[in-house]
Design a protein around this motif. Structure first.
Motif, PDB file in Angstrom:
ATOM      1  N   GLY A   8       0.765  -1.236   0.000  1.00 45.62           N
ATOM      2  CA  GLY A   8       0.000   0.000   0.000  1.00 45.62           C
ATOM      3  C   GLY A   8       0.795   1.285   0.000  1.00 45.62           C
ATOM      4  N   SER A  17      -4.186  10.927   1.106  1.00 46.34           N
ATOM      5  CA  SER A  17      -4.374   9.788   1.991  1.00 46.34           C
ATOM      6  C   SER A  17      -3.783   8.525   1.371  1.00 46.34           C
ATOM      7  N   THR A  19      -3.568   4.049   2.455  1.00 44.27           N
ATOM      8  CA  THR A  19      -3.850   2.976   3.405  1.00 44.27           C
ATOM      9  C   THR A  19      -2.831   1.873   3.229  1.00 44.27           C
ATOM     10  N   SER A  21      -1.499  -1.944   4.336  1.00 38.67           N
ATOM     11  CA  SER A  21      -2.025  -3.215   4.819  1.00 38.67           C
ATOM     12  C   SER A  21      -0.876  -4.101   5.260  1.00 38.67           C
ATOM     13  N   PHE A  68      -3.948   9.406  11.564  1.00 35.09           N
ATOM     14  CA  PHE A  68      -3.780   7.999  11.225  1.00 35.09           C
ATOM     15  C   PHE A  68      -4.741   7.160  12.064  1.00 35.09           C
ATOM     16  N   THR A  69      -5.198   6.061  11.470  1.00 35.76           N
ATOM     17  CA  THR A  69      -6.065   5.127  12.170  1.00 35.76           C
ATOM     18  C   THR A  69      -5.590   3.706  11.913  1.00 35.76           C
ATOM     19  N   SER A  71      -6.388  -0.338  12.309  1.00 27.38           N
ATOM     20  CA  SER A  71      -7.532  -1.225  12.477  1.00 27.38           C
ATOM     21  C   SER A  71      -7.117  -2.628  12.074  1.00 27.38           C
ATOM     22  N   TYR A  79      -4.463  -2.698   9.208  1.00 26.95           N
ATOM     23  CA  TYR A  79      -4.413  -1.572   8.296  1.00 26.95           C
ATOM     24  C   TYR A  79      -3.904  -0.319   9.020  1.00 26.95           C
ATOM     25  N   GLN A  81      -4.624   3.508   8.107  1.00 28.67           N
ATOM     26  CA  GLN A  81      -5.222   4.546   7.271  1.00 28.67           C
ATOM     27  C   GLN A  81      -4.530   5.855   7.606  1.00 28.67           C
ATOM     28  N   ASN A  83      -4.314   9.805   6.774  1.00 26.81           N
ATOM     29  CA  ASN A  83      -4.957  10.962   6.172  1.00 26.81           C
ATOM     30  C   ASN A  83      -4.125  12.214   6.416  1.00 26.81           C
TER      31      ASN A  83
END
Length: 121
Positions: A8, A17, A19, A21, A68-69, A71, A79, A81, A83
């Motif tokens: 990714g 953005s 993401t 993985s 950032f997130t 999950s 992941y 994420q 942004n």
């Protein structure tokens, strides 16, 4: 022993953005901790985010909090994420597995190969 594969990464402009993985294989305990770390050229490997497989609150570095997130998804994919990316987010990003809820990269015993993220205008 688990095997981790990241994907990714890429080159984007500030504000964009991405993401990332990370897919893990092998024996994964529910108590395992999955972390994302990054290393810029000439810099130290630094903590970005972590999460436990069995749940609970994720943890973020102050520099990425709110942007950032982290999950997770079954069976064993994590992941990141990202942004509102900034030039200073440019680095090789690594996924890692450990057993301790810690931001210290030395405590993680399985690492992916890394994926490059470049943020430039």
């Amino acid at each position: 022993q688990s095997h981790l594969v990241e994907s990714g990464g890429g080159s984007v402009q500030p504000g964009d953005s991405l993401t990332l993985s990370c897919t893990a294989s092998g024996r994964i305990l529910s108590s395992s901790v999955m972390g994302w770390f990054r290393q810029a050229p000439g810099g130290e490997r630094e903590f970005v985010a972590l999460i436990r497989w069995r749940g609970g609150n994720p943890l973020y570095a102050d520099s990425v909090k709110g942007r950032f997130t982290i999950s997770k998804d079954s069976p064993y994919t994590v992941y990141l994420q990202m942004n509102a990316l900034k030039v200073e987010d440019t680095a090789v990003y690594y996924c890692a597995r450990g057993s301790d809820y810690t931001t210290n990269h030395r405590s993680y015993f399985a690492w992916g190969q890394g994926t490059q993220v470049t943020v430039a205008s």
